[in-house]
Design an enzyme around this catalytic site. Structure first.
Site, PDB file in Angstrom:
ATOM      1  N   LYS A 178      36.865  31.289  35.154  1.00 58.60           N
ATOM      2  CA  LYS A 178      37.179  31.077  36.686  1.00 58.60           C
ATOM      3  C   LYS A 178      35.807  30.950  37.581  1.00 58.60           C
ATOM      4  O   LYS A 178      35.895  30.435  38.526  1.00 58.60           O
ATOM      5  CB  LYS A 178      37.877  32.151  37.024  1.00 58.60           C
ATOM      6  CG  LYS A 178      37.282  33.741  37.031  1.00 58.60           C
ATOM      7  CD  LYS A 178      38.442  34.557  37.657  1.00 58.60           C
ATOM      8  CE  LYS A 178      37.700  36.139  37.547  1.00 58.60           C
ATOM      9  NZ  LYS A 178      36.593  36.068  38.242  1.00 58.60           N
ATOM     10  N   THR A 179      35.023  31.774  37.154  1.00 58.32           N
ATOM     11  CA  THR A 179      33.618  31.637  37.946  1.00 58.32           C
ATOM     12  C   THR A 179      32.888  30.133  37.813  1.00 58.32           C
ATOM     13  O   THR A 179      32.369  29.801  38.907  1.00 58.32           O
ATOM     14  CB  THR A 179      32.651  32.634  37.601  1.00 58.32           C
ATOM     15  OG1 THR A 179      33.118  33.842  37.392  1.00 58.32           O
ATOM     16  CG2 THR A 179      31.518  32.575  38.459  1.00 58.32           C
TER      17      THR A 179
ATOM     18  N   ASP B 113      37.873  34.505  45.213  1.00 59.75           N
ATOM     19  CA  ASP B 113      38.002  35.069  43.748  1.00 59.75           C
ATOM     20  C   ASP B 113      38.795  36.308  43.863  1.00 59.75           C
ATOM     21  O   ASP B 113      38.820  37.202  44.785  1.00 59.75           O
ATOM     22  CB  ASP B 113      36.694  35.170  43.307  1.00 59.75           C
ATOM     23  CG  ASP B 113      36.467  35.477  41.952  1.00 59.75           C
ATOM     24  OD1 ASP B 113      37.307  34.985  41.305  1.00 59.75           O
ATOM     25  OD2 ASP B 113      35.310  35.693  41.371  1.00 59.75           O
ATOM     26  N   GLU B 114      39.180  36.635  42.706  1.00 61.86           N
ATOM     27  CA  GLU B 114      39.928  37.979  42.263  1.00 61.86           C
ATOM     28  C   GLU B 114      41.035  38.265  43.300  1.00 61.86           C
ATOM     29  O   GLU B 114      41.432  39.273  43.595  1.00 61.86           O
ATOM     30  CB  GLU B 114      38.798  39.032  42.174  1.00 61.86           C
ATOM     31  CG  GLU B 114      37.868  39.099  41.320  1.00 61.86           C
ATOM     32  CD  GLU B 114      38.153  39.220  39.809  1.00 61.86           C
ATOM     33  OE1 GLU B 114      39.278  39.317  39.558  1.00 61.86           O
ATOM     34  OE2 GLU B 114      37.434  39.242  39.002  1.00 61.86           O
TER      35      GLU B 114
ATOM     36  N   GLN C 259      45.770  41.036  35.738  1.00 54.41           N
ATOM     37  CA  GLN C 259      44.422  41.975  35.933  1.00 54.41           C
ATOM     38  C   GLN C 259      44.558  42.667  37.161  1.00 54.41           C
ATOM     39  O   GLN C 259      43.501  43.041  37.688  1.00 54.41           O
ATOM     40  CB  GLN C 259      43.082  41.099  35.555  1.00 54.41           C
ATOM     41  CG  GLN C 259      43.148  40.573  34.341  1.00 54.41           C
ATOM     42  CD  GLN C 259      41.554  39.783  34.146  1.00 54.41           C
ATOM     43  OE1 GLN C 259      40.680  40.395  33.887  1.00 54.41           O
ATOM     44  NE2 GLN C 259      41.750  38.615  34.121  1.00 54.41           N
TER      45      GLN C 259
ATOM     46  N   ARG D 254      38.037  43.022  27.456  1.00 58.44           N
ATOM     47  CA  ARG D 254      36.599  43.046  27.745  1.00 58.44           C
ATOM     48  C   ARG D 254      35.900  42.557  26.275  1.00 58.44           C
ATOM     49  O   ARG D 254      34.673  42.435  26.224  1.00 58.44           O
ATOM     50  CB  ARG D 254      35.944  44.404  28.025  1.00 58.44           C
ATOM     51  CG  ARG D 254      36.514  44.941  29.393  1.00 58.44           C
ATOM     52  CD  ARG D 254      36.451  43.899  30.676  1.00 58.44           C
ATOM     53  NE  ARG D 254      37.659  42.999  30.692  1.00 58.44           N
ATOM     54  CZ  ARG D 254      37.955  42.066  31.348  1.00 58.44           C
ATOM     55  NH1 ARG D 254      36.818  41.542  31.971  1.00 58.44           N
ATOM     56  NH2 ARG D 254      38.971  41.542  31.481  1.00 58.44           N
TER      57      ARG D 254
END
Length: 735
Positions: free
Chosen positions: A46-47, A231-232, A263, A622
Site C-alpha cells: 500500500k505504501t 493512509d491507514e 487491521q 507481521r
C-alpha cells in the site's frame, strides 16, 4: 511566491514504473479524479501505491505538489512516505505536504488558530501533562481524588472528545449522571486555555471548529488541496472523518483512502471501522480497488491469518495470496507455565539465530505488557539481548522531560505544567512552600504560574532568597522566550543546559549513575541538531510538535542486534522474519476483562471479539517466514496466584495441517527440536510423550498412553484410580 502558485517543471515519465506494480496496484495509482477507496491487505504494497499515486499526479498529470495533501497516523509512516516521494523528485522541487493528522492540524492552528482564540505559541499536552492538570483541577473543586481518579477521568475526557462531542452537560444528561464530570471538563478546558495549551484531541477538535466557523478558510483549503490521500484509513475516528469531509467535501472530491478493515485495531481509542466499510455511502461515486496479493508472508502464515479473520461477519470479503510458497509449518507450543513459555521463546530465538536469522529480525509479541517479565527473564538467562518497544521511551526519561519542559517554556511561558516541573530543577530553593505561594498568587489573578512568579519576585514582602530565585528564573525564561523567535532550537537548548548547570546537577544528584543520563542529554542535543539539518521548518514549535507526537513505533529502527519485544498494537506497520505470538489463552488473547464480561451488552461483547480477531490477524501477518504461537496451561499475572487457562479459541480456527505442535512434555524429556520446514504434522516418534507421568488437578497422577494430534492436543492418560481419560494437554502438568 505562494506554494500554490509555484510553477510545475514538466518531468519525464517515471522510468518503467508500471513494471513495478501489479494490475490492481496500477489501477489504484492511475485512477482518475474523484473518490477512491483502496482495500490494501497486510503486506500488499500500500505504501508503494500511495507513493506512486502521488508521483503519478505530479509527473504524469502535472498536478502541483502544493495541491496534494497526504495524511497518516505515525511520524514513521509519514517520514517513509515523504522519503519515497522525495527520492523520485528533482532536488530543487518541494514535495507535497505529507504528515500525520495531528501534525497537519497543529500546523493549521499555528497559522490560523488565532481566528478562534488559540495563540500560535500553544503547548501540546500529552498524557502526563493532562493528568497533572486534572489532579490540580480535582483538588481545586474539592473532589475526592480516590473517587475521581485523574487517570480515569482523562480516559473519559479523551473518549468524549474523540467522538466530537461538544456539549458536556447534554452528554451527562443523556447518561443520567450528575454534573460533576461536566464541572471537571469545563475547569480542565479553562485551565488549558489559560495556559495556552491543547491536548492531542484538541488539535483535531479545534481544527474542525476552525474550519466549520471560517468558511473562507475552509473553501480556500478545499481549493488548494485538490487531491487528499489518507493512509491507514481504517484507524480514523469520527472527528478525523469530519475533518476529511471539510477538506474534501462529498460527494465527488478527489479523496483517496487506503486501508484494511481487517487491521482496524484501535477501537478502544475511537477508531471506527465503519468509516472504511461505509465510505461509498458518503462518497457514492467512489471507485473500489482491492489489493490481495501479499509480498511479505509465506502461504501458511496467510492461511492461518485468514482462517481466524474470516469469522468476522462484517468484514469486506477478500483473501490474501502469495507466490512465495507454503513455508515452514507454524509452530504451536503449549507451555506448562509462563516461565516455560519464556524458555521456549529463548530456545527458538537462539536456534533461528544459528540458522542465519539475526535477532533484530525476530519479534516476540504479547497482548499486554505484563506478559514480558517471564520472557525477559528467560532471554537474560540465555544471554540473548532484547529490546522492548513501548517501554520507557527516550522522551519519557526524567532528564529529557526536564529539558523539554524548559524548551516548552521558552516558547510558551504560560505553560504551567512545564513551569512546575522545572521551577526547582536544578534545585534553586523553590520548594513546596514557594509553589504554594505562586499557585495562590496565580489563583488570585487568574494568571499563569510564570506571571504569578514575576509578581511575587517584585514584591517587598516576598522573602529575599525566594524573590532572588524567582527573579533569576523568570528572567531566564523571558530571555529564552525572546530568543526563540530568531535563534535555532539547538542554541536555546545549549544555553539552557549551561545557564542551569544541568550537567553538574545530574552528577551531584546521581553520582556514579549519572553517566547514562549525561549521554541522554548528549543524545538530545544531537537529535535537535539533526532535526535542524533535515527540516526546512526547524522552528522550536516544529521540534516540540515532533516530540509531543512521538509514538512507540517511531523508536524502532531495527538497527540494534536484539530481539524485539512489544505488544501487538505496537507492532502494527512492522514486519519481521520471525514472529512469536505469546499468551494465546482465553481471557488473555482474546482479551476479556471482568468488566467486559459484566458491563458490556452482548453486541458490544461481539464487537470486542471482532477486534481481537483483527488484532490476531495483525500479529501473525507481521511474520515473513517463521511463525510460532504459544499458550500456557497455567499463568500468573498482576501478582495474583497461578491459575489454569484454556487455550485461545483462535487456535481452534487454524487448520491442523498448517501446524507443528510441541509441548512442555516433549521439552521436559529433552526430545523436541525446532521444525526445519517441510510437511506439517505430528512430531517424530521419539518425541512422543507416551510413558510420561503427569498430574491433573482433579484426577491426580497418571501415565500418558498416547497422544491425539490437533490444534488442542489431547493426551490419553491412565490415572492411578485405574480409569483412562482423554485430557486436553494444557490441563495437566509434570508429575
Amino acid at each position: 511566491m505562494r506554494d500554490d502558485d509555484e510553477k510545475v517543471t514538466l518531468q519525464p515519465p517515471l522510468p518503467d514504473w508500471t513494471s513495478e506494480l501489479n494490475a490492481e496496484q496500477r489501477e489504484a495509482v492511475t485512477w482518475a479524479d474523484g473518490p477512491l477507496v483502496v482495500f490494501a491487505g497486510a503486506g500488499s504494497g500500500k505504501t508503494r501505491v500511495i507513493t506512486y499515486r502521488i508521483l503519478h499526479l505530479i509527473r504524469e498529470r502535472s498536478v502541483r505538489p502544493a495541491r496534494i495533501l497526504g495524511l497518516t497516523f505515525t511520524n514513521k509512516a509519514a517520514g517513509e512516505m515523504r522519503e519515497r516521494v522525495k527520492a523520485r523528485m528533482p532536488a530543487h522541487e518541494r514535495p507535497p505536504l505529507l504528515g500525520t493528522f495531528h501534525a497537519f492540524c497543529a500546523r493549521l492552528l499555528r497559522i490560523h488558530g488565532q481566528l478562534i482564540g488559540i495563540p500560535n505559541t500553544f503547548s501540546i499536552y500529552g498524557e502526563r501533562d493532562q493528568i497533572a492538570v486534572l489532579r490540580s483541577v480535582i483538588g481545586e473543586l474539592n473532589l475526592d481524588a480516590a473517587r475521581f481518579n485523574p487517570k480515569a477521568i482523562r480516559g473519559r475526557l479523551d473518549a468524549f472528545k474523540r467522538e466530537g462531542a461538544k456539549d458536556v452537560e447534554e452528554e451527562g444528561r443523556a447518561r443520567g449522571e450528575e454534573d460533576v464530570f461536566a464541572r471537571i471538563h469545563r475547569a480542565y478546558d479553562d485551565r488549558l486555555a489559560r495556559q495556552g495549551a491543547l491536548d492531542f484531541n484538541d488539535l483535531l477538535l479545534k481544527t474542525v471548529d476552525l474550519l466549520e466557523q471560517e468558511k473562507s478558510l475552509r473553501d480556500g483549503l478545499a481549493r488548494r488541496y485538490v487531491h487528499v490521500l489518507v493512509d491507514e484509513f481504517q484507524d480514523t475516528n469520527r472527528v478525523q472523518m469530519r475533518l476529511l469531509e471539510l477538506l474534501a467535501p462529498p460527494p465527488d472530491a478527489s479523496l483517496c483512502v487506503v486501508g484494511d478493515d481487517d487491521q482496524s485495531i484501535y477501537r478502544w481509542r475511537g477508531a471506527n471501522v465503519r468509516n472504511i466499510l461505509d465510505f461509498t455511502r458518503l462518497y457514492p461515486a467512489a471507485h473500489t480497488v482491492k489489493l490481495e496479493r501479499n509480498y511479505r508472508s509465506v502461504a501458511n502464515v496467510l492461511e492461518a491469518a485468514h482462517a481466524v479473520i474470516e469469522k468476522n461477519p462484517t468484514r469486506a470479503p477478500k483473501k490474501l495470496w502469495t507466490d512465495r510458497g507454503a513455508g515452514d509449518p507454524i509452530s504451536v507450543y503449549v507451555a506448562s507455565s509462563e516461565a516455560d513459555e519464556g524458555r521456549y521463546v529463548a530456545r527458538r530465538a537462539g536456534r533461528l539465530r544459528d540458522r542465519g536469522i539475526p535477532l533484530a529480525r525476530q519479534a516476540v509479541l504479547y497482548r499486554i505488557h505484563a506478559q514480558s517479565r517471564a520472557i525477559e527473564e528467560a532471554l537474560r538467562s540465555a544471554g540473548l539481548p532484547y529490546r522492548i518497544v513501548g517501554g520507557t521511551r527516550f522522551f519519557d526519561r526524567a532528564e529529557i522531560r526536564d529539558l523539554v519542559a524548559y524548551l516548552r517554556l521558552a516558547r510558551n511561558p504560560s505553560d504551567d505544567v512545564a513551569f512546575q516541573r522545572v521551577m526547582n530543577t536544578p534545585p534553586r530553593g523553590l520548594g513546596a512552600r514557594a509553589l504554594e505561594a505562586i499557585s495562590e498568587e496565580a489563583g488570585r489573578g487568574s494568571s499563569s504560574l510564570f506571571e504569578a512568579a514575576r509578581r511575587l519576585a517584585a514584591r517587598s514582602e516576598t522573602p529575599r532568597r525566594r524573590a532572588s530565585a524567582l527573579e533569576a528564573l523568570t528572567a531566564s525564561i523571558r530571555a529564552w522566550h525572546a530568543a526563540s523567535t530568531h535563534e535555532p532550537p539547538s542554541g536555546i537548548l545549549t544555553d539552557i543546559i549551561e545557564k542551569t548547570s544541568f550537567r553538574d546537577h545530574l552528577e551531584k544528584t546521581h553520582g556514579r549513575e549519572a553517566e547514562p543520563r549525561l549521554l541522554n542529554v548528549q543524545e538530545l542535543e544531537a537529535s535537535i541538531r539533526e532535526f535542524e539539518t533535515e527540516q526546512t521548518d526547524a522552528s522550536m514549535e516544529a521540534f516540540l510538535e515532533r516530540i509531543a507526537l512521538h509514538s512507540d513505533v517511531d523508536e524502532h529502527d531495527g538497527q540494534e542486534d536484539a530481539i524485539v519485544l512489544m505488544t501487538v498494537h505496537s507492532a502494527k506497520g512492522l514486519e519481521f522474519d520471525s514472529v512469536t505470538v505469546t499468551g494465546l489463552e482465553e481471557d488473555l488473547f482474546p482479551y476479556q476483562s471482568r468488566a467486559m464480561r459484566e458491563t458490556l451488552a452482548p453486541r458490544e461483547q461481539d464487537e470486542e471479539l471482532y477486534e481481537e480477531r483483527r488484532l490476531f490477524y495483525v500479529a501473525v501477518t507481521r511474520a515473513r517466514t517463521h511463525l510460532a504461537l504459544t499458550s500456557s496451561r497455567k499463568r500468573r499475572l498482576f501478582g495474583g496466584s497461578a491459575r489454569y487457562r484454556a487455550p485461545s479459541i483462535f487456535l481452534d480456527d487454524i487448520p491442523g495441517r498448517l501446524v507443528h505442535e510441541e509441548s512442555w512434555i516433549q521439552h521436559r524429556a529433552g526430545t523436541a527440536g525446532e521444525p526445519t520446514g517441510g510437511k506439517a504434522g505430528p512430531p517424530p516418534v521419539d518425541g512422543s510423550p507416551a510413558g510420561t507421568w503427569v498430574k491433573h488437578a482433579r484426577f491426580g497422577k497418571g501415565r500418558v498412553l498416547r497422544v491425539e494430534e490437533g490444534v488442542r492436543r489431547k493426551l490419553v492418560i491412565r490415572f492411578e484410580d485405574g480409569r483412562t481419560r482423554k485430557i486436553i494437554e494444557g490441563f495437566v502438568e509434570p508429575a
